[in-house]
Scaffold this motif. Structure first.
Motif, short mmCIF file in Angstrom:
data_model
loop_
_atom_site.label_atom_id
_atom_site.label_comp_id
_atom_site.label_asym_id
_atom_site.label_seq_id
_atom_site.Cartn_x
_atom_site.Cartn_y
_atom_site.Cartn_z
N VAL A 19 0.84 -1.18 0.00
CA VAL A 19 0.00 0.00 0.00
C VAL A 19 0.89 1.24 0.00
O VAL A 19 1.87 1.30 0.74
CB VAL A 19 -0.90 0.03 1.26
N VAL A 20 0.54 2.21 -0.82
CA VAL A 20 1.21 3.51 -0.82
C VAL A 20 0.12 4.57 -0.73
O VAL A 20 -0.77 4.62 -1.57
CB VAL A 20 2.07 3.73 -2.09
N LEU A 21 0.20 5.41 0.31
CA LEU A 21 -0.78 6.45 0.54
C LEU A 21 -0.09 7.79 0.73
O LEU A 21 1.00 7.84 1.32
CB LEU A 21 -1.61 6.16 1.79
N VAL A 22 -0.70 8.85 0.25
CA VAL A 22 -0.22 10.20 0.52
C VAL A 22 -1.38 10.95 1.16
O VAL A 22 -2.49 10.98 0.61
CB VAL A 22 0.24 10.92 -0.76
N GLY A 23 -1.13 11.52 2.32
CA GLY A 23 -2.17 12.26 3.02
C GLY A 23 -1.60 13.04 4.18
O GLY A 23 -0.38 13.08 4.39
N GLU A 39 4.20 3.99 3.15
CA GLU A 39 4.33 2.77 2.36
C GLU A 39 4.31 1.60 3.33
O GLU A 39 4.99 1.62 4.36
CB GLU A 39 5.65 2.80 1.61
N GLY A 40 3.48 0.59 3.04
CA GLY A 40 3.39 -0.54 3.95
C GLY A 40 2.47 -1.62 3.45
O GLY A 40 2.30 -1.80 2.24
N VAL A 92 -2.97 0.15 8.18
CA VAL A 92 -1.77 -0.03 7.38
C VAL A 92 -0.60 -0.15 8.35
O VAL A 92 -0.45 0.67 9.26
CB VAL A 92 -1.55 1.16 6.42
N VAL A 93 0.21 -1.19 8.17
CA VAL A 93 1.45 -1.33 8.93
C VAL A 93 2.53 -0.69 8.08
O VAL A 93 2.87 -1.17 7.00
CB VAL A 93 1.78 -2.81 9.22
N ALA A 94 3.04 0.44 8.55
CA ALA A 94 3.98 1.25 7.77
C ALA A 94 5.39 0.67 7.83
O ALA A 94 5.93 0.41 8.90
CB ALA A 94 4.00 2.68 8.28
N ASN A 95 5.98 0.47 6.66
CA ASN A 95 7.38 0.09 6.55
C ASN A 95 8.25 1.32 6.38
O ASN A 95 9.42 1.31 6.74
CB ASN A 95 7.60 -0.82 5.34
N GLN A 96 7.66 2.38 5.80
CA GLN A 96 8.40 3.60 5.50
C GLN A 96 7.45 4.78 5.51
O GLN A 96 6.32 4.69 5.04
CB GLN A 96 9.06 3.46 4.13
N VAL A 97 7.92 5.91 6.05
CA VAL A 97 7.14 7.14 6.06
C VAL A 97 8.08 8.26 5.62
O VAL A 97 9.19 8.37 6.12
CB VAL A 97 6.58 7.44 7.47
#
Length: 139
Positions: free
Chosen positions: A8-12, A72-73, A92-97
């Motif tokens: 998953v990739v989110l921008v917010g 991203e996660g 979402v379990v984030a791997n990278q922010v």
């Protein structure tokens, strides 16, 4: 079992300052909510996000309400019981922010240099983490 892929990739924007907790093992846990615009229909989705370890530490040190970030996660849907009822929670379990705004556009807050961005470390795992003993869902 067939091939599957969960990315998953989110921008917010963060809807609140991150909440920081520690597992009994000492692992840092950061939780926050992200407001993500859908685009065409002028609606917004609110997505719960959790991060662990160094990524959680980075989030706790630099992220604040209103910041525009890329997360991203992996998508997780968890089942739990509360008051005898079966419930589900999506997060979402984030791997990278990463920050999505420049230091100039960020306003009054200080943004770290590129090298300081929180990143998931290859080979690390989320399985086996001891979560704090609580009846609350961890977000």
């Amino acid at each position: 079992m067939g091939i599957s892929y969960n990315h998953v990739v989110l921008v917010g924007r963060l809807t609140r300052d991150p909440e920081i907790k520690f597992a009994t093992s000492g692992t840092q846990i950061a939780t926050f909510s992200l407001a993500v615009d859908r685009g065409k229909d002028d609606e917004t989705d609110f997505v719960n996000v959790v991060a662990f370890g160094k990524t959680a530490e980075f989030i706790g040190n630099y992220m604040t309400k209103g910041r525009l970030v890329l997360v991203e996660g992996q998508l997780r849907i968890e089942k739990y019981q509360r008051a005898g009822e079966q419930k589900t929670a999506t997060k979402v379990v984030a791997n990278q922010v990463r920050f999505m705004e420049t230091k100039k556009n960020a306003g009054n807050g200080e943004l770290p240099d590129e090298e300081a961005f929180g990143k998931y470390e290859p080979g690390s795992t989320l399985r086996g983490l001891e979560m704090p003993e609580t009846d609350e869902v961890p977000f």
